[in-house]
Motif scaffolding. Structure first.
Motif, PDB file in Angstrom:
ATOM      1  N   LEU A 120      37.819  47.172  37.297  1.00 56.19           N
ATOM      2  CA  LEU A 120      39.157  47.756  37.349  1.00 56.19           C
ATOM      3  C   LEU A 120      40.175  46.653  37.612  1.00 56.19           C
ATOM      4  CD1 LEU A 120      40.514  50.683  37.443  1.00 56.19           C
ATOM      5  CD2 LEU A 120      40.602  50.331  39.920  1.00 56.19           C
ATOM      6  N   ARG A 121      41.234  46.598  36.805  1.00 55.92           N
ATOM      7  CA  ARG A 121      42.230  45.537  36.960  1.00 55.92           C
ATOM      8  C   ARG A 121      43.301  45.993  37.949  1.00 55.92           C
ATOM      9  NH1 ARG A 121      42.830  42.758  30.913  1.00 55.92           N
ATOM     10  NH2 ARG A 121      40.585  42.693  30.515  1.00 55.92           N
ATOM     11  N   VAL A 122      43.116  45.600  39.183  1.00 56.07           N
ATOM     12  CA  VAL A 122      43.990  46.023  40.276  1.00 56.07           C
ATOM     13  C   VAL A 122      45.127  45.020  40.421  1.00 56.07           C
ATOM     14  CG1 VAL A 122      44.136  46.543  42.738  1.00 56.07           C
ATOM     15  CG2 VAL A 122      42.073  47.146  41.444  1.00 56.07           C
ATOM     16  N   ALA A 123      46.340  45.464  40.097  1.00 54.81           N
ATOM     17  CA  ALA A 123      47.502  44.573  40.185  1.00 54.81           C
ATOM     18  C   ALA A 123      47.980  44.415  41.616  1.00 54.81           C
ATOM     19  CB  ALA A 123      48.642  45.112  39.317  1.00 54.81           C
ATOM     20  N   GLY A 124      47.760  45.419  42.442  1.00 53.04           N
ATOM     21  CA  GLY A 124      48.200  45.366  43.827  1.00 53.04           C
ATOM     22  C   GLY A 124      47.786  46.625  44.565  1.00 53.04           C
ATOM     23  N   ILE A 125      47.892  46.576  45.883  1.00 56.87           N
ATOM     24  CA  ILE A 125      47.486  47.690  46.737  1.00 56.87           C
ATOM     25  C   ILE A 125      48.541  47.903  47.804  1.00 56.87           C
ATOM     26  CG2 ILE A 125      45.704  48.605  48.292  1.00 56.87           C
ATOM     27  CD1 ILE A 125      43.778  46.483  47.008  1.00 56.87           C
ATOM     28  N   THR A 126      48.979  49.135  47.967  1.00 58.84           N
ATOM     29  CA  THR A 126      49.798  49.514  49.119  1.00 58.84           C
ATOM     30  C   THR A 126      48.881  50.272  50.064  1.00 58.84           C
ATOM     31  OG1 THR A 126      51.841  49.682  47.840  1.00 58.84           O
ATOM     32  CG2 THR A 126      51.771  50.865  49.922  1.00 58.84           C
ATOM     33  N   PRO A 127      48.589  49.721  51.250  1.00 63.30           N
ATOM     34  CA  PRO A 127      47.561  50.330  52.097  1.00 63.30           C
ATOM     35  C   PRO A 127      47.969  51.636  52.754  1.00 63.30           C
ATOM     36  CG  PRO A 127      48.521  48.404  53.166  1.00 63.30           C
ATOM     37  CD  PRO A 127      49.063  48.433  51.777  1.00 63.30           C
ATOM     38  N   PHE A 128      49.286  51.927  52.809  1.00 58.55           N
ATOM     39  CA  PHE A 128      49.696  53.165  53.473  1.00 58.55           C
ATOM     40  C   PHE A 128      51.053  53.613  52.959  1.00 58.55           C
ATOM     41  CE2 PHE A 128      52.001  55.377  56.889  1.00 58.55           C
ATOM     42  CZ  PHE A 128      51.137  56.456  57.083  1.00 58.55           C
ATOM     43  N   THR A 129      51.150  54.879  52.590  1.00 62.38           N
ATOM     44  CA  THR A 129      52.416  55.473  52.189  1.00 62.38           C
ATOM     45  C   THR A 129      52.418  56.950  52.556  1.00 62.38           C
ATOM     46  OG1 THR A 129      53.866  56.000  50.306  1.00 62.38           O
ATOM     47  CG2 THR A 129      51.520  55.878  49.860  1.00 62.38           C
ATOM     48  N   THR A 130      53.611  57.448  52.860  1.00 61.48           N
ATOM     49  CA  THR A 130      53.772  58.877  53.149  1.00 61.48           C
ATOM     50  C   THR A 130      54.548  59.591  52.049  1.00 61.48           C
ATOM     51  OG1 THR A 130      55.833  58.502  54.376  1.00 61.48           O
ATOM     52  CG2 THR A 130      53.772  58.442  55.638  1.00 61.48           C
ATOM     53  N   ILE A 131      55.005  58.862  51.011  1.00 63.52           N
ATOM     54  CA  ILE A 131      55.931  59.459  50.046  1.00 63.52           C
ATOM     55  C   ILE A 131      55.380  59.559  48.632  1.00 63.52           C
ATOM     56  CG2 ILE A 131      57.960  58.708  51.360  1.00 63.52           C
ATOM     57  CD1 ILE A 131      58.306  56.450  49.334  1.00 63.52           C
ATOM     58  N   ASP A 132      54.276  58.915  48.320  1.00 65.55           N
ATOM     59  CA  ASP A 132      53.807  58.862  46.929  1.00 65.55           C
ATOM     60  C   ASP A 132      52.864  59.993  46.544  1.00 65.55           C
ATOM     61  OD1 ASP A 132      54.787  56.188  45.653  1.00 65.55           O
ATOM     62  OD2 ASP A 132      54.212  55.679  47.697  1.00 65.55           O
ATOM     63  N   PHE A 133      52.282  60.677  47.528  1.00 60.82           N
ATOM     64  CA  PHE A 133      51.310  61.743  47.293  1.00 60.82           C
ATOM     65  C   PHE A 133      51.724  62.887  48.205  1.00 60.82           C
ATOM     66  CE2 PHE A 133      46.436  62.218  46.528  1.00 60.82           C
ATOM     67  CZ  PHE A 133      46.590  63.561  46.237  1.00 60.82           C
ATOM     68  N   PRO A 134      52.367  63.923  47.684  1.00 58.85           N
ATOM     69  CA  PRO A 134      52.924  64.981  48.538  1.00 58.85           C
ATOM     70  C   PRO A 134      51.913  65.568  49.518  1.00 58.85           C
ATOM     71  CG  PRO A 134      53.663  65.280  46.288  1.00 58.85           C
ATOM     72  CD  PRO A 134      52.639  64.169  46.251  1.00 58.85           C
ATOM     73  N   GLY A 135      52.294  65.543  50.789  1.00 56.94           N
ATOM     74  CA  GLY A 135      51.459  66.133  51.829  1.00 56.94           C
ATOM     75  C   GLY A 135      50.270  65.305  52.244  1.00 56.94           C
ATOM     76  N   LYS A 136      50.160  64.080  51.724  1.00 55.32           N
ATOM     77  CA  LYS A 136      49.004  63.248  52.025  1.00 55.32           C
ATOM     78  C   LYS A 136      49.434  61.891  52.580  1.00 55.32           C
ATOM     79  CE  LYS A 136      46.164  66.151  49.874  1.00 55.32           C
ATOM     80  NZ  LYS A 136      45.233  67.037  50.621  1.00 55.32           N
ATOM     81  N   LEU A 137      48.697  61.418  53.571  1.00 58.63           N
ATOM     82  CA  LEU A 137      48.778  60.016  53.969  1.00 58.63           C
ATOM     83  C   LEU A 137      47.861  59.266  53.012  1.00 58.63           C
ATOM     84  CD1 LEU A 137      48.475  60.412  57.857  1.00 58.63           C
ATOM     85  CD2 LEU A 137      50.549  60.378  56.457  1.00 58.63           C
ATOM     86  N   SER A 138      48.398  58.317  52.287  1.00 60.80           N
ATOM     87  CA  SER A 138      47.607  57.770  51.198  1.00 60.80           C
ATOM     88  C   SER A 138      47.799  56.273  51.014  1.00 60.80           C
ATOM     89  CB  SER A 138      47.944  58.488  49.883  1.00 60.80           C
ATOM     90  OG  SER A 138      49.320  58.351  49.581  1.00 60.80           O
ATOM     91  N   ALA A 139      46.921  55.700  50.210  1.00 61.76           N
ATOM     92  CA  ALA A 139      47.043  54.335  49.720  1.00 61.76           C
ATOM     93  C   ALA A 139      47.390  54.407  48.236  1.00 61.76           C
ATOM     94  CB  ALA A 139      45.738  53.571  49.927  1.00 61.76           C
ATOM     95  N   VAL A 140      48.042  53.358  47.738  1.00 68.64           N
ATOM     96  CA  VAL A 140      48.379  53.287  46.314  1.00 68.64           C
ATOM     97  C   VAL A 140      47.650  52.098  45.704  1.00 68.64           C
ATOM     98  CG1 VAL A 140      50.193  53.148  44.581  1.00 68.64           C
ATOM     99  CG2 VAL A 140      50.672  54.222  46.786  1.00 68.64           C
ATOM    100  N   VAL A 141      46.967  52.348  44.592  1.00 71.75           N
ATOM    101  CA  VAL A 141      46.291  51.300  43.830  1.00 71.75           C
ATOM    102  C   VAL A 141      47.037  51.143  42.511  1.00 71.75           C
ATOM    103  CG1 VAL A 141      44.142  50.555  42.733  1.00 71.75           C
ATOM    104  CG2 VAL A 141      44.079  51.856  44.893  1.00 71.75           C
ATOM    105  N   PHE A 142      47.649  49.977  42.303  1.00 66.21           N
ATOM    106  CA  PHE A 142      48.416  49.707  41.093  1.00 66.21           C
ATOM    107  C   PHE A 142      47.506  49.063  40.045  1.00 66.21           C
ATOM    108  CE2 PHE A 142      51.540  49.770  44.477  1.00 66.21           C
ATOM    109  CZ  PHE A 142      52.571  50.525  43.931  1.00 66.21           C
ATOM    110  N   ILE A 143      47.538  49.620  38.840  1.00 64.93           N
ATOM    111  CA  ILE A 143      46.684  49.139  37.758  1.00 64.93           C
ATOM    112  C   ILE A 143      47.491  48.270  36.794  1.00 64.93           C
ATOM    113  CG2 ILE A 143      45.125  49.832  35.891  1.00 64.93           C
ATOM    114  CD1 ILE A 143      44.228  50.590  38.758  1.00 64.93           C
ATOM    115  N   GLN A 144      46.896  47.152  36.389  1.00 61.15           N
ATOM    116  CA  GLN A 144      47.562  46.215  35.488  1.00 61.15           C
ATOM    117  C   GLN A 144      47.544  46.737  34.058  1.00 61.15           C
ATOM    118  OE1 GLN A 144      48.926  43.311  36.647  1.00 61.15           O
ATOM    119  NE2 GLN A 144      49.661  42.609  34.650  1.00 61.15           N
TER     120      GLN A 144
END
Length: 245
Positions: free
Chosen positions: A9-33
């Motif tokens: 998987l070509r992972v461009a970057g990772i946000t380890p914690f967000t409260t706004i990108d996944f409604p109702g979830k504490l989540s991480a974001v995996v950005f794909i190249q």
């Protein structure tokens, strides 16, 4: 045990914690190249090529797996974003692996790859789908993204709508390419489709001065109140975002 390991998987970057990108979830974001579209307002243009820029840092599946192993019980979900995550052949395996870890999975997509979306929809808990403009005006929609974009979006949107997966449609707007009359046309389409949730995301300049010469900053007079009212009336749940993409 995870059967499928998407190590390529070509992972461009990772946000380890967000409260706004996944409604109702504490989540991480995996950005794909990688992304086949070339939207003029893109905040992540370095993620458009499939190959990594050697001058920039990027992530890896091993980093994603390590993060999720450490954050069990602290995070609820993972969002795959981009770029366009459906461009990556390893995406289905990555989603399956994350689900096997016990996380909810969300996806940010423009709908560029309907067949891939159809494959992964049964594994998804939520989707945020970009609608670049009124898709009935294919010429304008395609000028914003790429040739054939409107057709691919509509195919993907139909699949999403029929799947029953919770989702949000969102439009990044600037008066230079979406003046009020085009937003009103979009409102008509949203209403005709009985869209439940829609977010109007007012363009903001990327950080660090990137692309600042392309578009001027957007004032508080855009869109006019009548346009906002029409968008709000077209859907069950409407939100206007001025501070995030």
């Amino acid at each position: 045990m995870i059967e499928h390991v998407p190590s390529d998987l070509r992972v461009a970057g990772i946000t380890p914690f967000t409260t706004i990108d996944f409604p109702g979830k504490l989540s991480a974001v995996v950005f794909i190249q990688g992304c086949p579209w070339r939207c003029p307002y893109c905040h992540n243009p370095w993620m458009q090529p499939r190959e990594f820029d050697p001058a920039l840092e990027h992530g890896s599946w091993e980093e994603v797996a390590s993060l999720l192993s450490r954050r069990k019980g602290l995070l609820d979900g993972v969002i795959f974003s981009g770029g366009e995550p459906c461009v990556d052949p390893a995406l289905p395996a990555a989603i399956r692996a994350v689900k096997d870890m016990g996380y909810a999975v969300g996806l940010h997509t423009g709908g560029a790859y309907p067949r891939v979306l159809e494959r992964v929809l049964p594994m998804l808990d939520w989707v945020g789908m970009d609608v670049k403009a009124d898709p009935r005006d294919a010429a304008h929609f395609d000028r914003t993204a790429a040739k054939g974009a409107a057709e691919h979006f509509l195919l993907s949107y139909r699949l999403l709508k029929e799947s029953g997966v919770a989702h949000e449609l969102r439009t990044t707007a600037h008066p230079d390419w979406l003046p009020d009359e085009r937003l009103l046309a979009l409102a008509e389409w949203l209403k005709s489709e009985k869209v439940v949730t829609f977010a109007l995301q007012i363009y903001r300049r990327p950080p660090g001065g990137l692309l600042t010469g392309l578009f001027p900053a957007v004032g508080i007079d855009y869109p006019v109140p009548e346009t906002t009212a029409a968008l709000k009336a077209a859907v069950a749940h409407f939100v206007e975002r001025r501070n995030d993409r």
